[in-house]
Design an enzyme around this catalytic site. Structure first.
Site, mmCIF file in Angstrom:
data_model
loop_
_atom_site.group_PDB
_atom_site.id
_atom_site.type_symbol
_atom_site.label_atom_id
_atom_site.label_comp_id
_atom_site.label_asym_id
_atom_site.label_seq_id
_atom_site.Cartn_x
_atom_site.Cartn_y
_atom_site.Cartn_z
ATOM 1 N N ASN A 62 0.976 -1.277 -0.053
ATOM 2 C CA ASN A 62 -0.025 -0.433 -0.120
ATOM 3 C C ASN A 62 0.595 1.100 -0.379
ATOM 4 O O ASN A 62 1.357 1.429 1.502
ATOM 5 C CB ASN A 62 -1.232 0.010 1.409
ATOM 6 C CG ASN A 62 -1.610 0.942 1.308
ATOM 7 O OD1 ASN A 62 -2.301 2.152 0.434
ATOM 8 N ND2 ASN A 62 -2.184 1.657 2.444
ATOM 9 N N TRP A 63 1.092 1.794 -0.983
ATOM 10 C CA TRP A 63 1.725 2.778 -2.052
ATOM 11 C C TRP A 63 1.564 4.233 -0.597
ATOM 12 O O TRP A 63 2.030 5.092 -0.201
ATOM 13 C CB TRP A 63 2.060 3.180 -2.729
ATOM 14 C CG TRP A 63 3.404 2.007 -3.344
ATOM 15 C CD1 TRP A 63 3.430 1.187 -2.876
ATOM 16 C CD2 TRP A 63 4.250 1.921 -4.541
ATOM 17 N NE1 TRP A 63 4.753 0.405 -3.437
ATOM 18 C CE2 TRP A 63 4.490 0.731 -4.549
ATOM 19 C CE3 TRP A 63 3.132 2.519 -5.953
ATOM 20 C CZ2 TRP A 63 5.318 0.648 -5.654
ATOM 21 C CZ3 TRP A 63 3.895 2.196 -7.037
ATOM 22 C CH2 TRP A 63 5.117 1.113 -6.929
ATOM 23 N N LYS A 64 0.141 4.057 -0.335
ATOM 24 C CA LYS A 64 -0.507 5.522 -0.078
ATOM 25 C C LYS A 64 -0.239 6.537 -0.854
ATOM 26 O O LYS A 64 -0.154 6.550 -2.253
ATOM 27 C CB LYS A 64 0.060 5.694 1.481
ATOM 28 C CG LYS A 64 -0.066 4.793 2.255
ATOM 29 C CD LYS A 64 -0.011 4.492 4.167
ATOM 30 C CE LYS A 64 -0.220 3.175 4.417
ATOM 31 N NZ LYS A 64 0.071 3.339 6.471
ATOM 32 N N GLU A 104 -6.224 -4.916 10.321
ATOM 33 C CA GLU A 104 -5.022 -3.978 10.813
ATOM 34 C C GLU A 104 -5.551 -2.996 12.190
ATOM 35 O O GLU A 104 -6.467 -2.179 12.012
ATOM 36 C CB GLU A 104 -5.114 -2.569 9.511
ATOM 37 C CG GLU A 104 -4.515 -3.194 7.966
ATOM 38 C CD GLU A 104 -4.202 -2.096 7.238
ATOM 39 O OE1 GLU A 104 -2.564 -2.337 7.152
ATOM 40 O OE2 GLU A 104 -4.684 -1.400 6.746
ATOM 41 N N SER A 160 2.860 -1.894 10.398
ATOM 42 C CA SER A 160 4.320 -1.989 10.730
ATOM 43 C C SER A 160 4.923 -3.727 10.646
ATOM 44 O O SER A 160 5.569 -4.016 11.067
ATOM 45 C CB SER A 160 4.699 -1.969 12.206
ATOM 46 O OG SER A 160 4.159 0.006 12.500
ATOM 47 N N GLU A 211 -6.724 4.974 8.148
ATOM 48 C CA GLU A 211 -6.667 6.291 7.830
ATOM 49 C C GLU A 211 -7.896 7.080 6.280
ATOM 50 O O GLU A 211 -7.973 8.394 6.761
ATOM 51 C CB GLU A 211 -5.128 6.210 6.818
ATOM 52 C CG GLU A 211 -4.014 5.714 7.528
ATOM 53 C CD GLU A 211 -2.897 6.216 7.229
ATOM 54 O OE1 GLU A 211 -2.728 5.545 5.544
ATOM 55 O OE2 GLU A 211 -2.300 5.360 7.237
ATOM 56 N N GLY A 247 1.558 2.610 10.852
ATOM 57 C CA GLY A 247 2.772 3.311 10.611
ATOM 58 C C GLY A 247 3.471 3.416 12.526
ATOM 59 O O GLY A 247 4.122 5.033 12.296
ATOM 60 N N HIS A 277 -9.810 1.667 4.756
ATOM 61 C CA HIS A 277 -8.336 1.968 6.167
ATOM 62 C C HIS A 277 -8.509 2.657 6.633
ATOM 63 O O HIS A 277 -9.370 3.791 6.822
ATOM 64 C CB HIS A 277 -7.306 2.160 4.466
ATOM 65 C CG HIS A 277 -5.910 2.264 5.073
ATOM 66 N ND1 HIS A 277 -5.588 3.352 5.863
ATOM 67 C CD2 HIS A 277 -5.335 1.253 4.851
ATOM 68 C CE1 HIS A 277 -4.545 2.530 6.595
ATOM 69 N NE2 HIS A 277 -4.081 1.720 5.663
ATOM 70 N N GLY A 324 2.330 -1.643 4.188
ATOM 71 C CA GLY A 324 2.685 0.377 4.121
ATOM 72 C C GLY A 324 4.024 0.701 3.591
ATOM 73 O O GLY A 324 4.398 0.852 2.661
ATOM 74 N N GLY A 325 4.275 1.589 4.698
ATOM 75 C CA GLY A 325 5.929 1.482 4.505
ATOM 76 C C GLY A 325 7.500 1.353 4.184
ATOM 77 O O GLY A 325 8.439 1.847 2.902
HETATM 78 P P1 PGA Z 1 2.771 -0.095 7.886
HETATM 79 O O1 PGA Z 1 0.705 0.633 6.897
HETATM 80 O O2 PGA Z 1 2.783 -1.161 6.942
HETATM 81 O O3 PGA Z 1 3.261 1.399 7.461
HETATM 82 O O4 PGA Z 1 2.131 0.634 8.933
HETATM 83 C C1 PGA Z 1 0.096 -0.208 6.512
HETATM 84 C C2 PGA Z 1 -1.126 -0.091 6.036
HETATM 85 O O5 PGA Z 1 -1.325 1.009 6.756
HETATM 86 O O6 PGA Z 1 -1.593 -0.852 5.363
#
Ligand code: PGA
Length: 273
Positions: A21-23, A178, A224, A108, A184, A106, A245-246
């Protein structure tokens, strides 16, 4: 959390998917460069590799990955088929650009854009109508976990987000657990904590749609994930892959996570890096 696993399922029964997930990261050129390198590094993954890229990059990334084993998707969509919704994007536009799946709900989106379970439910329905595979994200906040509301929250999110949708329409559903406190933050759920939450989610699916359905739905863990914890998470019987994500933004860490899945999921022993 969770009772003993009453579902007789083995992890081999289900699809295994690692999603990046590149956000809100990467320009079109950066995205294309990344996937070109990814294709060189990972020739034949034993898991499916999905990439949730920014809207602007979907078209070019999908063209670059055409006829490969990598799957391109989006990170959000609107619940309407089309209309006067300035700044929004429709599922059929995403499909037209080459997206095959979409992340929905998600944390966010829930947190910063106030998306409710009801709105997410409408999006899941629209994604199905538009022929895009829904990846439904659920998870509790730290406060909810500390107040022992995790099960209640997961149940409410899953039941409400899937309300009024038949098991047949949901046959391609992917669920992503999640925990919000892990996204994050560098604070990953332990494999045991994640496994218990996955069993709980699978049991909710069983209550809603029956055991045959529940054992087939892949449930990914996200929050994470890094090369240092990915393997232990993937070893859990109800964790069918990861939503990263990251660590999906760097070729090195993402490839390492995908490569780590070989020793766990490659039953044939023929995995080729
Ligand atoms: P993260 O993000 O791996 O940076 O914690 C996961 C996500 O938001 O899907």
């Amino acid at each position: 959390m969770g009772d003993a696993d009453p579902i007789n399922s083995t992890m081999q029964d289900r699809e295994k998917i690692i999603t990046g997930n590149w956000k809100m990261y990467k320009t079109i050129d950066q995205a294309v460069d990344f996937v070109r390198s990814l294709m060189n590094e990972i020739k034949k993954p034993v898991v499916k590799v999905f990439l949730a890229v920014p809207f602007t990059a979907i078209d070019r990334v999908a063209l670059t990955l055409k006829d490969t084993c990598f799957v391109v998707g989006a990170q959000n969509m609107n619940d309407a088929s089309e209309g006067a919704f300035t700044g929004e994007i429709a599922g059929k536009m995403l499909k037209d650009a080459g997206a095959e799946f979409v992340l929905l709900g998600h944390s966010e989106r829930r947190r910063f854009f106030k998306e409710s379970n009801d709105f997410i439910n409408k999006k899941v329905k629209r994604a199905i109508l538009d022929g895009i595979r829904p990846v439904l994200c659920v998870g509790e906040t730290l406060e909810q976990r500390e107040q022992e509301q995790t099960q209640e929250v997961l149940k409410e999110q899953i039941c409400n987000c899937l309300s009024g949708i038949s098991s047949n329409d949901l046959k391609n559903l992917i669920l992503a657990y999640e925990p919000v406190w892990a996204i994050g933050t560098g604070q990953t759920a332990t494999p045991e904590v994640a496994q218990l939450a996955h069993i709980f989610c699978r049991n909710i699916l069983k209550d809603l749609y029956g055991e045959d359905f529940a054992v087939r739905i892949p449930i990914q863990y996200g929050g994470s994930v890094t090369p240092s914890n990915a393997k232990a998470l993937m070893e859990q019987p109800d964790i069918d892959g990861l939503l990263v994500g990251g660590a999906s933004l760097s070729l090195e860490t993402f490839c390492q996570i995908v490569n780590d899945s070989y020793s766990i999921f490659d039953q044939s022993g023929k995995g080729e890096l």
